[in-house]
Design a protein around this motif. Structure first.
Motif, PDB file in Angstrom:
ATOM      1  N   LYS A 359       3.823  -0.781  -2.979  1.00 29.32           N
ATOM      2  CA  LYS A 359       3.104  -0.792  -1.619  1.00 29.32           C
ATOM      3  C   LYS A 359       3.202  -2.119  -1.299  1.00 29.32           C
ATOM      4  O   LYS A 359       3.182  -3.061  -2.179  1.00 29.32           O
ATOM      5  CB  LYS A 359       1.786  -0.389  -1.810  1.00 29.32           C
ATOM      6  CG  LYS A 359       1.607   1.170  -2.129  1.00 29.32           C
ATOM      7  CD  LYS A 359       0.088   1.938  -2.080  1.00 29.32           C
ATOM      8  CE  LYS A 359       0.080   3.129  -2.588  1.00 29.32           C
ATOM      9  NZ  LYS A 359      -1.421   3.655  -2.527  1.00 29.32           N
ATOM     10  N   TYR A 361       1.596  -4.609   1.681  1.00 33.38           N
ATOM     11  CA  TYR A 361       0.523  -4.754   2.793  1.00 33.38           C
ATOM     12  C   TYR A 361       0.661  -6.086   3.618  1.00 33.38           C
ATOM     13  O   TYR A 361       1.460  -6.942   3.003  1.00 33.38           O
ATOM     14  CB  TYR A 361      -0.703  -5.007   1.995  1.00 33.38           C
ATOM     15  CG  TYR A 361      -1.298  -3.820   1.449  1.00 33.38           C
ATOM     16  CD1 TYR A 361      -2.017  -2.724   1.941  1.00 33.38           C
ATOM     17  CD2 TYR A 361      -0.915  -3.385  -0.223  1.00 33.38           C
ATOM     18  CE1 TYR A 361      -2.551  -1.628   1.261  1.00 33.38           C
ATOM     19  CE2 TYR A 361      -1.305  -2.285  -0.789  1.00 33.38           C
ATOM     20  CZ  TYR A 361      -2.099  -1.465  -0.003  1.00 33.38           C
ATOM     21  OH  TYR A 361      -2.495  -0.194  -0.642  1.00 33.38           O
ATOM     22  N   SER A 363      -1.132  -9.095   6.502  1.00 36.29           N
ATOM     23  CA  SER A 363      -2.126  -9.462   7.340  1.00 36.29           C
ATOM     24  C   SER A 363      -1.874 -10.644   8.052  1.00 36.29           C
ATOM     25  O   SER A 363      -0.907 -11.561   7.814  1.00 36.29           O
ATOM     26  CB  SER A 363      -3.199  -9.717   6.226  1.00 36.29           C
ATOM     27  OG  SER A 363      -4.618 -10.251   6.896  1.00 36.29           O
ATOM     28  N   TRP A 369      -6.299  -6.096   5.881  1.00 35.80           N
ATOM     29  CA  TRP A 369      -5.011  -5.729   5.120  1.00 35.80           C
ATOM     30  C   TRP A 369      -4.392  -4.486   5.758  1.00 35.80           C
ATOM     31  O   TRP A 369      -5.339  -3.489   5.674  1.00 35.80           O
ATOM     32  CB  TRP A 369      -4.945  -5.853   3.854  1.00 35.80           C
ATOM     33  CG  TRP A 369      -5.206  -7.253   3.341  1.00 35.80           C
ATOM     34  CD1 TRP A 369      -6.293  -7.910   2.989  1.00 35.80           C
ATOM     35  CD2 TRP A 369      -4.052  -8.348   3.087  1.00 35.80           C
ATOM     36  NE1 TRP A 369      -6.007  -9.088   2.714  1.00 35.80           N
ATOM     37  CE2 TRP A 369      -4.736  -9.537   2.673  1.00 35.80           C
ATOM     38  CE3 TRP A 369      -2.570  -8.185   3.064  1.00 35.80           C
ATOM     39  CZ2 TRP A 369      -3.840 -10.555   2.250  1.00 35.80           C
ATOM     40  CZ3 TRP A 369      -1.955  -9.371   2.790  1.00 35.80           C
ATOM     41  CH2 TRP A 369      -2.379 -10.744   2.301  1.00 35.80           C
ATOM     42  N   HIS A 370      -3.121  -4.416   5.884  1.00 33.58           N
ATOM     43  CA  HIS A 370      -2.701  -3.127   6.592  1.00 33.58           C
ATOM     44  C   HIS A 370      -1.671  -2.663   5.530  1.00 33.58           C
ATOM     45  O   HIS A 370      -0.649  -3.538   5.410  1.00 33.58           O
ATOM     46  CB  HIS A 370      -2.028  -3.372   8.071  1.00 33.58           C
ATOM     47  CG  HIS A 370      -3.086  -3.859   9.026  1.00 33.58           C
ATOM     48  ND1 HIS A 370      -4.173  -3.017   9.501  1.00 33.58           N
ATOM     49  CD2 HIS A 370      -3.195  -5.044   9.443  1.00 33.58           C
ATOM     50  CE1 HIS A 370      -4.926  -3.938  10.232  1.00 33.58           C
ATOM     51  NE2 HIS A 370      -4.457  -5.091  10.297  1.00 33.58           N
ATOM     52  N   LEU A 371      -1.427  -1.225   5.338  1.00 28.94           N
ATOM     53  CA  LEU A 371      -0.472  -0.730   4.488  1.00 28.94           C
ATOM     54  C   LEU A 371       0.798  -0.907   5.511  1.00 28.94           C
ATOM     55  O   LEU A 371       0.926  -0.105   6.626  1.00 28.94           O
ATOM     56  CB  LEU A 371      -0.707   0.421   4.060  1.00 28.94           C
ATOM     57  CG  LEU A 371       0.293   1.287   3.176  1.00 28.94           C
ATOM     58  CD1 LEU A 371       0.656   0.467   1.962  1.00 28.94           C
ATOM     59  CD2 LEU A 371       0.028   2.587   3.060  1.00 28.94           C
ATOM     60  N   SER A 374       5.383   1.998   1.698  1.00 31.15           N
ATOM     61  CA  SER A 374       5.198   2.658   0.325  1.00 31.15           C
ATOM     62  C   SER A 374       6.219   3.233  -0.231  1.00 31.15           C
ATOM     63  O   SER A 374       7.013   3.742   0.774  1.00 31.15           O
ATOM     64  CB  SER A 374       3.933   3.426   0.191  1.00 31.15           C
ATOM     65  OG  SER A 374       3.977   4.683   0.909  1.00 31.15           O
ATOM     66  N   ARG A 392       1.146  -9.022   0.584  1.00 32.79           N
ATOM     67  CA  ARG A 392       0.973  -8.708  -0.786  1.00 32.79           C
ATOM     68  C   ARG A 392       1.482  -7.426  -1.203  1.00 32.79           C
ATOM     69  O   ARG A 392       1.559  -6.521  -0.396  1.00 32.79           O
ATOM     70  CB  ARG A 392      -0.587  -9.029  -1.086  1.00 32.79           C
ATOM     71  CG  ARG A 392      -1.203  -7.744  -0.383  1.00 32.79           C
ATOM     72  CD  ARG A 392      -2.689  -8.127  -0.376  1.00 32.79           C
ATOM     73  NE  ARG A 392      -3.412  -8.734  -1.614  1.00 32.79           N
ATOM     74  CZ  ARG A 392      -4.580  -9.086  -2.126  1.00 32.79           C
ATOM     75  NH1 ARG A 392      -5.349  -8.805  -0.789  1.00 32.79           N
ATOM     76  NH2 ARG A 392      -5.053  -9.289  -3.063  1.00 32.79           N
ATOM     77  N   GLU A 394       1.201  -4.036  -4.147  1.00 34.19           N
ATOM     78  CA  GLU A 394       0.533  -3.427  -5.107  1.00 34.19           C
ATOM     79  C   GLU A 394       1.425  -2.490  -5.863  1.00 34.19           C
ATOM     80  O   GLU A 394       2.180  -1.811  -5.342  1.00 34.19           O
ATOM     81  CB  GLU A 394      -0.625  -2.609  -4.425  1.00 34.19           C
ATOM     82  CG  GLU A 394      -1.590  -1.910  -5.485  1.00 34.19           C
ATOM     83  CD  GLU A 394      -2.546  -0.997  -4.554  1.00 34.19           C
ATOM     84  OE1 GLU A 394      -3.533  -0.724  -5.203  1.00 34.19           O
ATOM     85  OE2 GLU A 394      -2.108  -0.574  -3.434  1.00 34.19           O
TER      86      GLU A 394
END
Length: 414
Positions: A359, A361, A363, A369-371, A374, A392, A394
């Motif tokens: 994923k 993200y 900002s 933070w916005h996805l 993915s 960032r 994940e």
């Protein structure tokens, strides 16, 4: 622009996720191979001569990893030939003698069309003939699993990318002639048509499993393309091969890294062979993996690993794996004051690529933070129109012993 972020050089929040479906010990997974002795399987690609493709000229065949393929005796060869109009003859002759003084007219559209068709026909013929003979020519991912007598299977053991070459074949010309407005060339195809081979050196306790194991099944992904089927063919140019200038047919192709990226991200895995328990004990030396006729030429018709495990009613987790979640610190990619438009993100390391959740993200000020995207796999691609200062990633994945995440690579513009 491209920026590689090493995980060892940034702050990373890492946690382990309990697997509630198995109670943490695999008891609810009848196909688990946590307690299985090792069958000691090893795979390799071993080059062999391809019928109808020579070679007429003997040479030592060495692949990109430095492995010699003595069974070949020389590179495959193919004819590249086509009609040449009278106006293009001075240009075609100059391809070979470097005398361009008489070349005044621009090359014709017919010359461009004929040479492109001839080069593409030679490449396609070679690749099709190799596939028909169940020989691999491009990088692909390989995996295997135990198949039990009760019909169940273990998780897939993903052993990574198999290859002899990840660069598109060079086409050095070994013979040529221009007669009656017809150009005839014979070119080497600098590629190895490789037979998939394996051998087994089982654990001493492996013989105790004769009542349980039916055998192993071998899975592969589709081979990564090395060039576009409509790639431009520029003509003949001189390049250095084996330390010597050679005239070669030139065509546009993907970079080696692009080919490798496609291979690493390829899915699904399809079953290409089954090896019985009894055969395992007889294959202590490298032996050809028993692919049925038409396996590679009809590759997309082979059953996928996912479809086979779904038919059993479950999808086994990776044997002996722990599920890891990783979250990076905010990243500015060396441009903390600038908004960035990210195009592609690639995860690097050693891990089961069909088990990873990835994923991205973003900002503006590291508060909300916005996805952004993915994916299932090691690649997030095709992002457009999103401009933010901070990013960032994940990651969530079943990690086997020895697996690791190494880096994440961003392709972006300011």
């Amino acid at each position: 622009m491209r920026k590689r972020i090493e995980f060892s050089k940034i702050k990373v929040l890492k946690s382990e996720i309990a697997d509630e479906s198995t109670g943490g010990n695999g008891e609810n997974n009848p196909g688990s191979d946590v307690d299985m002795p090792d069958c000691g399987v090893e795979f390799r690609l071993y080059g062999e001569n391809l019928g109808g493709y020579g070679p007429q000229y003997a040479s030592v065949v060495t692949d990109e990893m430095g492995n010699v393929h003595p069974a070949m005796g020389g590179w495959p060869e193919a004819v590249v030939a086509f009609n040449v109009s009278e106006v293009d003859i001075p240009r075609v002759l100059a391809w070979f003698n470097d005398d361009y003084q008489g070349v005044t007219a621009p090359e014709s559209a017919l010359l461009q069309k004929n040479r492109s068709a001839a080069v593409h026909a030679a490449l396609k013929g070679y690749l099709d003939a190799s596939a028909s003979s169940n020989l691999f020519t491009s990088p692909f991912r390989l995996g295997w699993c135990y198949h039990f007598k009760d019909g169940s299977r273990t998780a897939l053991h993903d052993i990574g990318v198999m290859r002899a070459f990840m660069s598109a074949p060079r086409l050095p010309i070994v013979a040529n002639g221009l007669t009656d407005k017809y150009l005839h060339t014979r070119a080497q195809i600098r590629n190895v048509p490789g037979r998939l081979q394996c051998r087994f050196i089982p654990d001493v306790n492996f013989s105790n499993q004769s009542g349980r194991i039916a055998g192993i099944e071998v899975f592969a992904t589709e081979q990564a393309p090395m060039y576009d089927n409509n790639a431009n063919v520029a003509g003949i140019r001189s390049i250095t091969l084996d330390g010597t200038p050679k005239r070669c047919w030139q065509y546009d192709h993907y970079t080696a890294q692009e080919v490798m990226d496609r291979a690493e991200g390829a899915l699904p895995f399809r079953r290409i062979a089954s090896i019985s328990y009894d055969e395992i004990g007889q294959m202590t030396e490298f032996t050809s993996v028993p692919l049925s006729a038409g396996t590679l030429s009809g590759f997309t018709k082979q059953p996928s690993f996912d479809s086979l495990t779904e038919s059993e009613g479950n999808e086994p987790p990776i044997a002996g794996a722990s599920r890891i979640r990783l979250l990076t610190e905010p990243l500015h990619l060396d441009y903390p004051e600038d908004e960035k438009s990210v195009r592609n993100v690639t995860l690097r390391g050693v891990f089961p690529r069909d088990k990873v959740k990835f994923k991205l993200y973003g900002s503006q000020h590291r508060e909300k933070w916005h996805l952004l995207a993915s994916a299932r796999g090691a690649y997030i691609r095709g992002l457009r129109g999103i401009r933010l200062r901070w990013l960032r990633v994940e990651i969530e994945c079943d990690m086997r012993e020895g697996d690791f995440f190494e880096a994440v690579t961003f392709e972006f513009s300011l």
